[in-house]
Design a protein around this motif. Structure first.
Motif, mmCIF file in Angstrom:
data_model
loop_
_atom_site.group_PDB
_atom_site.id
_atom_site.type_symbol
_atom_site.label_atom_id
_atom_site.label_comp_id
_atom_site.label_asym_id
_atom_site.label_seq_id
_atom_site.Cartn_x
_atom_site.Cartn_y
_atom_site.Cartn_z
ATOM 1 N N ILE A 1 38.550 37.057 36.246
ATOM 2 C CA ILE A 1 37.859 38.078 37.028
ATOM 3 C C ILE A 1 37.125 39.101 36.165
ATOM 4 C CG2 ILE A 1 39.867 39.611 37.280
ATOM 5 C CD1 ILE A 1 38.894 40.051 40.211
ATOM 6 N N ALA A 2 37.667 39.437 34.999
ATOM 7 C CA ALA A 2 36.991 40.407 34.134
ATOM 8 C C ALA A 2 35.656 39.854 33.640
ATOM 9 C CB ALA A 2 37.888 40.777 32.954
ATOM 10 N N ARG A 3 35.645 38.609 33.206
ATOM 11 C CA ARG A 3 34.395 37.988 32.738
ATOM 12 C C ARG A 3 33.358 37.941 33.852
ATOM 13 N NH1 ARG A 3 34.842 32.208 30.710
ATOM 14 N NH2 ARG A 3 32.653 32.595 30.212
ATOM 15 N N ILE A 4 33.807 37.588 35.044
ATOM 16 C CA ILE A 4 32.881 37.459 36.167
ATOM 17 C C ILE A 4 32.310 38.820 36.545
ATOM 18 C CG2 ILE A 4 32.658 36.753 38.577
ATOM 19 C CD1 ILE A 4 34.931 34.723 38.035
ATOM 20 N N ALA A 5 33.155 39.849 36.537
ATOM 21 C CA ALA A 5 32.679 41.196 36.845
ATOM 22 C C ALA A 5 31.684 41.683 35.794
ATOM 23 C CB ALA A 5 33.860 42.154 36.946
ATOM 24 N N MET A 6 31.990 41.455 34.537
ATOM 25 C CA MET A 6 31.100 41.886 33.462
ATOM 26 C C MET A 6 29.755 41.165 33.523
ATOM 27 S SD MET A 6 33.713 42.286 30.226
ATOM 28 C CE MET A 6 32.362 42.694 29.116
ATOM 29 N N ARG B 1 50.081 41.091 48.136
ATOM 30 C CA ARG B 1 49.708 42.486 47.892
ATOM 31 C C ARG B 1 49.764 42.819 46.396
ATOM 32 N NH1 ARG B 1 49.799 47.475 50.684
ATOM 33 N NH2 ARG B 1 50.596 46.471 52.572
ATOM 34 N N LEU B 2 50.830 42.398 45.735
ATOM 35 C CA LEU B 2 50.965 42.653 44.312
ATOM 36 C C LEU B 2 49.888 41.931 43.523
ATOM 37 C CD1 LEU B 2 52.497 43.826 41.903
ATOM 38 C CD2 LEU B 2 53.995 41.812 41.978
ATOM 39 N N ALA B 3 49.610 40.694 43.879
ATOM 40 C CA ALA B 3 48.567 39.929 43.191
ATOM 41 C C ALA B 3 47.213 40.619 43.326
ATOM 42 C CB ALA B 3 48.504 38.514 43.751
ATOM 43 N N HIS B 4 46.923 41.133 44.515
ATOM 44 C CA HIS B 4 45.673 41.850 44.756
ATOM 45 C C HIS B 4 45.604 43.116 43.907
ATOM 46 C CE1 HIS B 4 42.911 44.516 47.026
ATOM 47 N NE2 HIS B 4 42.277 43.389 47.328
ATOM 48 N N THR B 5 46.686 43.856 43.857
ATOM 49 C CA THR B 5 46.738 45.082 43.065
ATOM 50 C C THR B 5 46.506 44.806 41.591
ATOM 51 O OG1 THR B 5 48.260 46.133 44.630
ATOM 52 C CG2 THR B 5 48.195 47.039 42.387
ATOM 53 N N GLU B 6 47.103 43.742 41.076
ATOM 54 C CA GLU B 6 46.948 43.407 39.670
ATOM 55 C C GLU B 6 45.514 43.005 39.347
ATOM 56 O OE1 GLU B 6 49.965 40.466 39.098
ATOM 57 O OE2 GLU B 6 51.538 41.958 38.714
ATOM 58 N N LEU B 7 44.861 42.319 40.240
ATOM 59 C CA LEU B 7 43.457 41.963 40.035
ATOM 60 C C LEU B 7 42.577 43.217 40.046
ATOM 61 C CD1 LEU B 7 43.222 38.754 42.272
ATOM 62 C CD2 LEU B 7 43.062 38.832 39.785
ATOM 63 N N GLN B 8 42.862 44.122 40.962
ATOM 64 C CA GLN B 8 42.094 45.382 41.002
ATOM 65 C C GLN B 8 42.243 46.155 39.696
ATOM 66 O OE1 GLN B 8 39.897 46.800 42.764
ATOM 67 N NE2 GLN B 8 39.960 45.914 44.816
ATOM 68 N N SER C 1 43.869 30.932 46.021
ATOM 69 C CA SER C 1 45.190 30.695 45.449
ATOM 70 C C SER C 1 45.690 31.868 44.615
ATOM 71 C CB SER C 1 45.172 29.418 44.597
ATOM 72 O OG SER C 1 44.183 29.499 43.582
ATOM 73 N N ALA C 2 44.792 32.661 44.024
ATOM 74 C CA ALA C 2 45.210 33.784 43.177
ATOM 75 C C ALA C 2 45.841 34.914 43.971
ATOM 76 C CB ALA C 2 44.025 34.322 42.381
ATOM 77 N N ILE C 3 45.630 34.942 45.277
ATOM 78 C CA ILE C 3 46.256 35.950 46.141
ATOM 79 C C ILE C 3 47.111 35.288 47.207
ATOM 80 C CG2 ILE C 3 45.852 37.749 47.860
ATOM 81 C CD1 ILE C 3 43.414 38.621 46.313
ATOM 82 N N VAL C 4 46.467 34.507 48.057
ATOM 83 C CA VAL C 4 47.157 33.915 49.201
ATOM 84 C C VAL C 4 48.196 32.891 48.762
ATOM 85 C CG1 VAL C 4 46.824 32.635 51.356
ATOM 86 C CG2 VAL C 4 45.148 34.350 50.661
ATOM 87 N N GLY C 5 47.962 32.269 47.619
ATOM 88 C CA GLY C 5 48.891 31.249 47.134
ATOM 89 C C GLY C 5 50.076 31.796 46.365
#
Length: 215
Positions: free
Chosen positions: A180-185, A204-211, A195-199
């Motif tokens: 996600i960092a590469r894609i954002a940059m 909720r924790l997975a979403h927070t960590e990505l943010q 899968s990175a969230i729903v899977g």
């Protein structure tokens, strides 16, 4: 906050019922609608005639984006508009430019355009000119979750960001803590995560960590 949107490829009403309470932290939900023809498997319900109650629950609780991975997207689009979808994503491979433009011109909701990474960037650009936003694929095979990142994504982000600086660029596929960092940059400003969230056991924790990674 940069939008990171949980994505579901529904398999049953039971799955939807179980997932929704776990995703209430997100204002948006992305649903992949798959008919078994555009890609070689189908979701539930890929063509929501007589909209199931479970789908109504989504439209009542979230901003709903529907990705129309179907052979006849205009028919499915009409059904999902009736169901209360707030955003629709079409694919260049299933609708011609004139039909897409007519739909956008007559629509009151946000309409995005996507394409396989095998589709030329010039073809995609012709649709982007009339679309509200862009969805790029982070994977080589449309409709799957858990596939590796397709490196062609970065050239496409750069080209479209240069040509359409005011358009939002969403990336769908292989968006996770390692990418996600590469894609954002590279210039994307919205992310669809399956899968990175729903899977995960704790969406909720997975979403927070990505943010945290992209804040």
């Amino acid at each position: 906050m940069i939008p990171i949107v949980p994505a579901i490829i529904p398999t049953s009403a039971k799955q939807i019922e179980a997932l929704l309470p776990k995703l209430l932290f997100s204002p948006e939900i992305h649903i992949d609608v798959v008919d078994g023809k555009f890609v070689p498997f189908s979701s539930w319900p890929y063509y929501p005639v007589g909209i199931p109650k479970d789908v109504r629950q989504i439209t009542d609780s979230f901003t709903l984006e529907v990705d129309l991975m179907v052979e006849k997207p205009l028919e499915a689009a009409d059904a999902w508009l009736e169901a209360g979808a707030d955003m629709l994503v079409f694919h260049t491979e299933t609708i011609n430019l004139e039909a897409f433009k007519r739909f956008v011109d007559n629509s009151k909701i946000s309409i995005g355009i996507s394409a396989s990474n095998d589709t030329s960037i010039d073809t995609l650009k012709s649709y982007v000119e009339v679309a509200d936003y862009i969805q790029l694929m982070g994977i080589a095979k449309i409709g799957a979750q858990g596939l590796p990142l397709d490196e062609r994504l970065f050239e496409r982000i750069a080209e479209l960001r240069k040509s359409f600086p005011k358009h939002s660029i969403t990336v769908d596929g292989s968006v996770n803590k390692n990418t996600i960092a590469r894609i954002a940059m590279a210039g994307a400003d919205r992310f669809i995560c399956g899968s990175a969230i729903v899977g995960t056991d704790n969406p909720r924790l997975a979403h927070t960590e990505l943010q945290k990674i992209i804040s």
